[in-house]
Design an enzyme around this catalytic site. Structure first.
Site, PDB file in Angstrom:
ATOM      1  N   ASP A   1      -0.933  -0.465   6.017  1.00  0.00           N
ATOM      2  CA  ASP A   1      -1.037   0.370   7.298  1.00  0.00           C
ATOM      3  C   ASP A   1      -2.470   0.117   7.971  1.00  0.00           C
ATOM      4  O   ASP A   1      -2.874   0.661   8.820  1.00  0.00           O
ATOM      5  CB  ASP A   1      -0.493   1.702   7.144  1.00  0.00           C
ATOM      6  CG  ASP A   1      -1.690   2.453   6.474  1.00  0.00           C
ATOM      7  OD1 ASP A   1      -2.128   2.135   5.016  1.00  0.00           O
ATOM      8  OD2 ASP A   1      -1.998   3.516   6.915  1.00  0.00           O
TER       9      ASP A   1
ATOM     10  N   ASP B   1       0.865  -1.133  -0.125  1.00  0.00           N
ATOM     11  CA  ASP B   1       0.041   0.026  -0.040  1.00  0.00           C
ATOM     12  C   ASP B   1       0.923   1.310   0.002  1.00  0.00           C
ATOM     13  O   ASP B   1       2.118   1.184   0.462  1.00  0.00           O
ATOM     14  CB  ASP B   1      -0.972   0.000   1.337  1.00  0.00           C
ATOM     15  CG  ASP B   1      -1.751   1.183   1.329  1.00  0.00           C
ATOM     16  OD1 ASP B   1      -2.351   1.595   0.282  1.00  0.00           O
ATOM     17  OD2 ASP B   1      -1.602   1.719   2.363  1.00  0.00           O
TER      18      ASP B   1
ATOM     19  N   ASP C   1      -0.007   5.244   0.604  1.00  0.00           N
ATOM     20  CA  ASP C   1      -0.038   6.307   1.515  1.00  0.00           C
ATOM     21  C   ASP C   1      -0.156   5.564   3.095  1.00  0.00           C
ATOM     22  O   ASP C   1      -0.881   4.796   3.445  1.00  0.00           O
ATOM     23  CB  ASP C   1      -1.602   6.955   1.154  1.00  0.00           C
ATOM     24  CG  ASP C   1      -1.732   8.148   2.196  1.00  0.00           C
ATOM     25  OD1 ASP C   1      -0.947   9.187   1.875  1.00  0.00           O
ATOM     26  OD2 ASP C   1      -2.261   8.240   3.216  1.00  0.00           O
TER      27      ASP C   1
END
Lengths: 320, 320
Positions: free
Chosen positions: B259, B32, B34
């Site tokens: 995250d 991922d 961001d």
């Protein structure tokens, strides 16, 4: 399901005899409007006559609607125009309880004494803003709001009005991403309330068509802000508390008449009223059966005491 | 929760030794972006170095993001600009799997052979429309759409484009009630698909601020249309299937690094990948603990195999 509903003795067809017995124990009838009294601009057959007969018997009538895009007075004018009677002159709107009016009363309660001047960011109509202003709450945000600038940085740099203590979401044909962004920014400020007039997913129109309802807009704001809105309209009991206070109602002697199990009937059950489902609108006897047979207690509650094909079925019980 | 996570042997801190053992069994790492590689325009400390070291060890890298407002090429350019390397020239976007690109592949699959020319009503960006057009799907609706006329009758009388076989909802800063109304009207046509690029409720920006995410818009359309959208992005497995097909991936030898427990880690678990949570973004070890201790099986799944403070923690395992 011809005569009676399920095995639990609820959802019984309201025969003339049963209606007579019921009405003897009742002072007030609260009606949902769309799908019960009318569709669009057309009154249901026999519906005006039924209400006229109820008024003649001294019953008090109230109209409880989740529609937030007209003022009380405009609604009262429609009732008159379609033959449902009601008071005229300065008190014309007194029988009408709309979410906009009740949202205004609710906000006045919540915002007063907060030390800040009462002001709301309104995703809604001019009529909603007018109801708020009538109780001393200023509003900002009504009407189109164009997207300013090229990206998130610009959107977040747009100035906010000082002193906004609530975001109020009603039916807003000018709803936009720009407004959503602004609503979320107000909601990040400490103590800012989030109030939705109702959670209806659709607004039914004549001929079976529909447009997106206020609930879609409330849900978008809730999801972005990660907060649950306080909902004024049916089935939230706030709108009934509002009527009960103004009319001095005894719930035991009050009937709620509606076409939706998940709003009108649920409101009635929650508030301890007698309930009548009319089959002229959204919900069907199949829906009732599904709720009666469900193993889910929240669905079991959405069952009316009685049902009628239309409110014209009340007329025989009102003839001498 | 200092060293290991819960009692079930999952969510273990990825020490250098463990990382070395893990990476020996792995060909591909999916990231991922961001909250993992960067925030806004700032690369995470050590993150570019970690990716450079992984590339030097011959690992294949893929970038899997729910962002739908940039093209693959624009995303690849950002990876390069912030020091994360990757292919240049015409194949620059090949490592990037975005929901817009995967939505286009999905729609091509679903719409082809339908006998109608493939056309979509797009609540989304020009980039989303470009990805659709690249696979032969025409689009209508991108950009501002003003509200026409004074009321519902006018809104419903607005002409619809013929041949629209899908409504695609992505991130759309021009989202409006007028567009919502039109989307719902297309969705009433037989066979019209409803596809959402992702269900993210917020788009995080630098400095802890955020704007409303695509999920808010998808939810509004779903609620009005009373239909569930097919979701392309994480945690839906469609986006992984899309990567797996293009890369020829073996899930057993693939790691998902992210995250967010509810998108990245859930995707990895669902698709049988190894999973690493980095604590530089949305989810915390407290969140993991809550999921491990929950009696709800859907939450139990949202637990990673390993966690790192940041992906810079991988560097020692990659040094000789």
């Amino acid at each position: 399901m011809a005569e009676a509903g399920g095995d639990d003795g609820r959802c019984v067809r309201l025969s003339a005899d049963r209606a007579q017995a019921l009405l003897a124990d009742v002072d007030t009838l609260l009606f949902d409007c769309d799908g019960v009294l009318w569709r669009g601009e057309t009154a249901g057959p026999g519906a005006p006559e039924a209400l006229t007969a109820l008024r003649a018997r001294g019953k008090r009538l109230g109209f409880v609607t989740n529609n937030s895009s007209k003022t009380r007075e405009a609604y009262a004018e429609k009732l008159k125009r379609l033959g449902f009677g009601g008071p005229a002159g300065p008190g014309a709107g007194l029988e009408v309880f709309r979410t906009a009016y009740c949202a205004a009363l609710y906000l006045r309660q919540r915002l007063e004494g907060g030390g800040v001047p009462a002001k709301a960011y309104v995703l809604g109509s001019q009529a909603l803003a007018a109801e708020l202003e009538a109780v001393g709450i200023a509003s900002v945000g009504v009407g189109p709001e164009p997207l300013q600038g090229a990206g998130p940085g610009d959107w977040l740099a747009e100035p906010l009005e000082p002193g906004v203590g609530a975001v109020v979401v009603g039916f807003d044909p000018h709803f936009s991403y720009a407004k959503l962004t602004k609503a979320v920014r107000y909601l990040q400020q400490p103590g800012c309330l989030l109030v939705g007039t109702n959670m209806d997913n659709r607004l039914p129109l004549e001929g079976g068509s529909y447009i997106a309802g206020t609930g879609c807009l409330v849900r978008a704001v809730e999801m972005a802000a990660q907060r649950q809105a306080e909902i004024i309209g049916k089935p939230s009991r706030f709108i009934f508390d509002c009527v009960a206070k103004e009319f001095g109602l005894n719930p035991d002697r009050t009937v709620m008449v509606g076409d939706r199990l998940d709003t009108d009937i649920l409101l009635g059950v929650t508030c301890g009223l007698k309930t009548i489902l009319t089959l002229t609108g959204v919900s069907s006897l199949e829906d009732v059966k599904g709720n009666q047979q469900s193993d889910c207690s929240s669905r079991n509650k959405m069952v009316p005491d009685f049902y009628v094909d239309s409110i014209a079925d009340l007329i025989p019980a009102l003839e001498d």
